[in-house]
Design a protein around this motif. Structure first.
Motif, mmCIF file in Angstrom:
data_model
loop_
_atom_site.group_PDB
_atom_site.id
_atom_site.type_symbol
_atom_site.label_atom_id
_atom_site.label_comp_id
_atom_site.label_asym_id
_atom_site.label_seq_id
_atom_site.Cartn_x
_atom_site.Cartn_y
_atom_site.Cartn_z
ATOM 1 N N LEU A 151 13.235 -5.273 1.131
ATOM 2 C CA LEU A 151 13.177 -6.649 1.494
ATOM 3 C C LEU A 151 13.599 -5.744 3.295
ATOM 4 O O LEU A 151 12.903 -6.489 4.610
ATOM 5 C CB LEU A 151 14.741 -7.254 2.024
ATOM 6 N N PRO A 152 13.894 -4.813 3.786
ATOM 7 C CA PRO A 152 14.059 -3.754 5.581
ATOM 8 C C PRO A 152 12.776 -3.645 5.876
ATOM 9 O O PRO A 152 12.665 -3.876 6.731
ATOM 10 C CB PRO A 152 14.831 -2.928 5.129
ATOM 11 N N LEU A 153 11.773 -3.332 4.882
ATOM 12 C CA LEU A 153 10.302 -2.774 4.886
ATOM 13 C C LEU A 153 9.333 -4.052 5.499
ATOM 14 O O LEU A 153 8.700 -3.868 6.453
ATOM 15 C CB LEU A 153 9.844 -1.807 4.162
ATOM 16 N N LEU A 154 9.709 -5.132 4.518
ATOM 17 C CA LEU A 154 9.180 -6.387 4.362
ATOM 18 C C LEU A 154 9.382 -6.924 5.931
ATOM 19 O O LEU A 154 8.459 -7.199 7.023
ATOM 20 C CB LEU A 154 9.128 -7.421 3.343
ATOM 21 N N ASP A 205 0.924 -1.072 -0.110
ATOM 22 C CA ASP A 205 -0.385 0.145 0.344
ATOM 23 C C ASP A 205 0.654 1.186 0.240
ATOM 24 O O ASP A 205 0.642 2.197 -0.730
ATOM 25 C CB ASP A 205 -1.240 0.363 1.458
ATOM 26 N N LEU A 206 2.297 1.435 0.586
ATOM 27 C CA LEU A 206 3.122 1.918 0.808
ATOM 28 C C LEU A 206 3.614 2.380 -1.144
ATOM 29 O O LEU A 206 3.922 3.704 -1.237
ATOM 30 C CB LEU A 206 4.569 1.993 1.537
ATOM 31 N N TRP A 207 3.458 1.800 -1.739
ATOM 32 C CA TRP A 207 4.259 2.008 -3.201
ATOM 33 C C TRP A 207 3.502 1.842 -4.005
ATOM 34 O O TRP A 207 3.148 2.516 -5.474
ATOM 35 C CB TRP A 207 5.217 0.826 -3.363
ATOM 36 N N LEU A 209 8.265 6.319 -5.752
ATOM 37 C CA LEU A 209 8.366 5.242 -4.757
ATOM 38 C C LEU A 209 7.599 4.418 -5.347
ATOM 39 O O LEU A 209 7.262 3.467 -4.972
ATOM 40 C CB LEU A 209 8.287 5.523 -3.210
ATOM 41 N N GLN A 210 5.626 4.924 -5.890
ATOM 42 C CA GLN A 210 4.984 4.280 -6.945
ATOM 43 C C GLN A 210 5.843 3.572 -7.489
ATOM 44 O O GLN A 210 6.136 3.795 -8.291
ATOM 45 C CB GLN A 210 3.989 5.557 -6.814
ATOM 46 N N ARG A 211 4.546 2.363 -8.087
ATOM 47 C CA ARG A 211 5.293 1.937 -8.794
ATOM 48 C C ARG A 211 3.637 0.804 -9.443
ATOM 49 O O ARG A 211 2.609 0.730 -8.688
ATOM 50 C CB ARG A 211 6.132 0.851 -8.604
ATOM 51 N N TYR A 241 -0.680 7.322 1.696
ATOM 52 C CA TYR A 241 -0.575 6.816 2.875
ATOM 53 C C TYR A 241 0.303 6.885 2.999
ATOM 54 O O TYR A 241 0.478 7.381 4.240
ATOM 55 C CB TYR A 241 -1.411 5.236 2.207
ATOM 56 N N LEU A 242 1.715 7.037 1.889
ATOM 57 C CA LEU A 242 3.588 7.323 2.532
ATOM 58 C C LEU A 242 3.138 9.008 3.296
ATOM 59 O O LEU A 242 4.266 8.663 3.386
ATOM 60 C CB LEU A 242 3.667 6.756 0.278
#
Length: 726
Positions: A456-459, A420-422, A443-445, A427-428
């Motif tokens: 990976l660090p965010l996950l 959702d952040l991307w 950062l959107q994709r 929300y971001l």
């Protein structure tokens, strides 16, 4: 000529000699030099045979013993693991458990140093564990500081036999111990040995500067900074084994040790080292392994996006992202039971949300909130004739109550939260208000869950903060199963009590609730396998640590609350640059106690190769910690045409029956059993007798390209060949 016979468990019983010295070393076979060793090895062989038999019997008995439950079962499993590891080590090494011996200036009796400690049936110490404080002089004594030694002997073992040995004398009296003096130490001789697909066994040749770091304490973070060939990986692995032996705070019951390497080829290369040191319980992994999505994550293609995601602040934004879903309802509601309606106010909701135990993961906290709500509602119910169990069941049937809770505190998946952040800019912006509109746009994709290594660090942070969304469902299933098991057991006990004619004796003890609960077989209840990499760990060792981003450091700090780390790396080998000092970098990411140690002697790379490699890194990093090589191979660096790498390899393979080579920089080259083919980033941490670089200028420009060339060149332990297309 065979001089030993096999005893059936991997140990060779000594019959004539443990020494198998080649003809040109015949002076070393003089009985006055080795008779004492022969006698001692005979005692070791006998003790090994007895120890293996005893361990096998104890292990069989322990495996056949009842498993028990709870702590009893855990203790049994830990003892089986300990006995199995010990037995495997004894069977694996046999006599070559012995590394060498030391003779004190005050006592002529040699003390033999081993991979493991060993005593005979009478309790006489045959081998002193290399990790014990008394064994330190074997590694750390120098002529400047002999540490009380008169002499030291190191063995070279080949297929279970001593093929050479080296003596060092520290005092004039040491000569009286019949030492065989060489012009070359055991360590220098070992450097010229052929490489293989696995890291060489170098325990017997650990040097004093390395040993000091290996034996350093575990409190805080110890940074080991050293250039190529200085033995950083050797230090990291042996320090891991030493800490587990010497520091009771780091034992498996206290969390144990996690060892993090840079990539899978590296982990395969060092896989044998820790087991050879008697440690098989250390968890080893790469950063990718810490997150389920790591196996398939791609490299972030946009360097600007990768830079944004490397920030620890963005990882910390996960807290705000989760808090967004933890707001109590602002309006009250009526909850219906079979007997009356109960008012649940907004203040009641807030009270339930605030009653959480600190540190409870979001998804697991939902069950606590539900229990708190039920307690509040049951306190408000004024009909004492209704049993608590019936009232609870009635409250749980109120679908509006459950629906409202689900909206106010939903179960969340880490992938949905980060995705959702991307994909939701608003929300971001709410979770990371410091980001500029342009950063948010970058950062959107399109595919929010097309995971990259930078995600990976965010996950990981999201999964740690959220916990398992299935946890509450599993807990309900567990409670239901436990309740059914208690009900079944109560019927069994009722029947037993009914059959007890006099109502006295042991059977009456079954009335006790604690005893009834202990009869439940918890192992038969539904559960889930633990995540062995989730932590917390008592200590973490990180090799090639210069590559970690601030965000990636958060992955490791989450798993080690004590901040007890061994951090091994080289700023000059950081592919994306490392302008700060180690202290500045580590303090920024969250470390508060940092000690620094430096390794500056290059034991691996010949002078000829370093002379070619040093200008490559100095061009972009003038202050690089370039180590000084202590040996020369006598083989110059060869330059040639990229059109003919095959002939270079064919010539080398024909001239060398052993050893390994590596072609770096040609993805089309097909590897063979003795020739690897790797890109420069996956060569880091490895070593080969021959390295063939293909068009190194094509590795890239700037710091990244220079670092890749420098790292690739310094993988060579004997010869470097550079082939270019021009």
């Amino acid at each position: 000529m065979t001089r030993t016979h096999d005893m059936g468990d991997g140990v060779n019983s000594l019959t004539t000699s443990a020494f198998d010295l080649p003809d040109h070393l015949s002076p070393k076979a003089d009985p006055t030099l080795i008779a004492g060793d022969e006698q001692h090895f005979a005692a070791i062989a006998e003790s090994l045979e007895q120890a293996i038999a005893d361990l096998s019997d104890r292990l069989d008995a322990k495996r056949k013993a009842p498993g028990g439950i709870g702590r009893e079962a855990l203790d049994r499993d830990m003892e089986i693991h300990r006995l199995t590891a010990r037995l495997r080590a004894l069977r694996r090494f046999g006599l070559d458990l012995c590394l060498g011996h030391i003779v004190s200036a005050d006592d002529p009796e040699p003390v033999y140093i081993g991979r493991l400690g060993l005593a005979d049936s009478a309790g006489r110490r045959l081998l002193l564990d290399w990790r014990s404080p008394a064994a330190e002089p074997f590694f750390a004594a120098t002529h400047a500081n002999p540490m009380g030694l008169a002499s030291r002997r190191r063995y070279r073992w080949t297929r279970g036999r001593i093929s050479d040995y080296w003596d060092e004398v520290f005092t004039a009296d040491g000569l009286e111990g019949h030492a065989a003096l060489d012009d070359q130490s055991a360590f220098i001789a070992s450097l010229g040995g052929n490489r293989s697909a696995r890291m060489r066994d170098v325990l017997g040749t650990i040097q004093a500067d390395q040993d000091a770091i290996i034996r350093a304490g575990s409190r805080g973070a110890l940074v080991v900074d050293g250039g190529p060939g200085t033995g950083k990986t050797v230090v990291a692995l042996h320090r891991t084994a030493h800490l587990l032996y010497s520091d009771p705070r780091l034992g498996h019951r206290r969390g144990g040790v996690l060892f993090v390497g840079p990539h899978q080829p590296y982990l395969a290369y060092v896989a044998d080292v820790l087991p050879s040191l008697g440690e098989e319980g250390v968890q080893t992994c790469t950063l990718r392994d810490l997150v389920a999505e790591g196996a398939t994550a791609a490299i972030e293609t946009d360097p600007n996006v990768a830079l944004l995601k490397s920030s620890a602040n963005l990882v910390k934004a996960i807290e705000s992202a989760v808090r967004f879903y933890e707001e109590p309802p602002t309006k009250g509601m009526t909850v219906t039971t079979d007997w009356s309606d109960i008012w649940l106010s907004a203040d009641d909701w807030a009270e339930a949300f605030e009653a959480l135990e600190p540190g409870t993961p979001h998804n697991e906290a939902r069950e606590q909130i539900l229990e708190e709500l039920l307690a509040i509602l049951m306190d408000k119910h004024d009909d004492d004739d209704v049993s608590p169990d019936l009232l609870r069941m009635s409250l749980l049937r109120d679908t509006e109550l459950i629906r409202t809770l689900n909206r106010a505190w939903p179960l969340l998946e880490a992938t949905d939260l980060v995705g959702d952040l991307w994909s939701v800019p608003a929300y971001l912006r709410k979770c990371a208000p410091w980001l500029s509109p342009d950063d948010v746009r970058k950062l959107q994709r399109e595919d929010a869950q097309a995971w990259t290594v930078s995600d990976l660090p965010l996950l990981d942070a999201a999964r740690q903060r959220l916990g398992d969304p299935e946890a509450s469902r599993r807990k309900r299933r567990y409670n239901a199963s436990a309740a059914a098991e208690r009900e079944r057991m109560s019927h069994v006990i009722h029947d037993l009590l009914e059959a007890d004619d006099d109502g006295e004796g042991v059977v009456t003890m079954l009335h006790g609730q604690d005893l009834q609960d202990s009869l439940i077989d918890e192992t038969a209840l539904p559960g889930t396998a633990p995540d062995l990499l989730a932590g917390p760990f008592a200590h973490i060792v990180v090799d090639e640590a210069q590559e970690l981003t601030d965000a990636e450091w958060q992955m490791l700090l989450l798993r080690c609350p004590s901040r007890s780390f061994t951090i091994v790396g080289d700023r000059a080998q950081a592919r994306h640059g490392f302008a700060e000092s180690w202290r500045e970098r580590l303090e920024r990411v969250g470390f508060d106690r940092i000690d620094l140690a430096s390794l500056s002697t290059n034991y691996r790379t010949p002078e000829e190769v370093m002379a070619e490699a040093e200008p490559v890194i100095r061009a972009v990093l003038p202050d690089a910690n370039v180590p000084t090589s202590i040996r020369s191979s006598g083989v110059p660096v060869v330059h040639g045409s990229v059109s003919d790498p095959g002939s270079v390899l064919d010539t080398w393979l024909a001239a060398h029956a052993d050893g390994t080579a590596c072609v770096i920089g040609d993805p089309t080259f097909r590897a063979t059993p003795r020739v690897r083919s790797l890109p420069p980033d996956l060569a880091k941490g490895l070593e080969f007798d021959l390295v063939v670089l293909i068009d190194p200028e094509a590795f890239g420009k700037g710091i990244e390209g220079a670092v890749d060339r420098y790292v690739a060149m310094t993988r060579a332990t004997r010869q470097l060949v550079i082939l270019t297309s021009s």
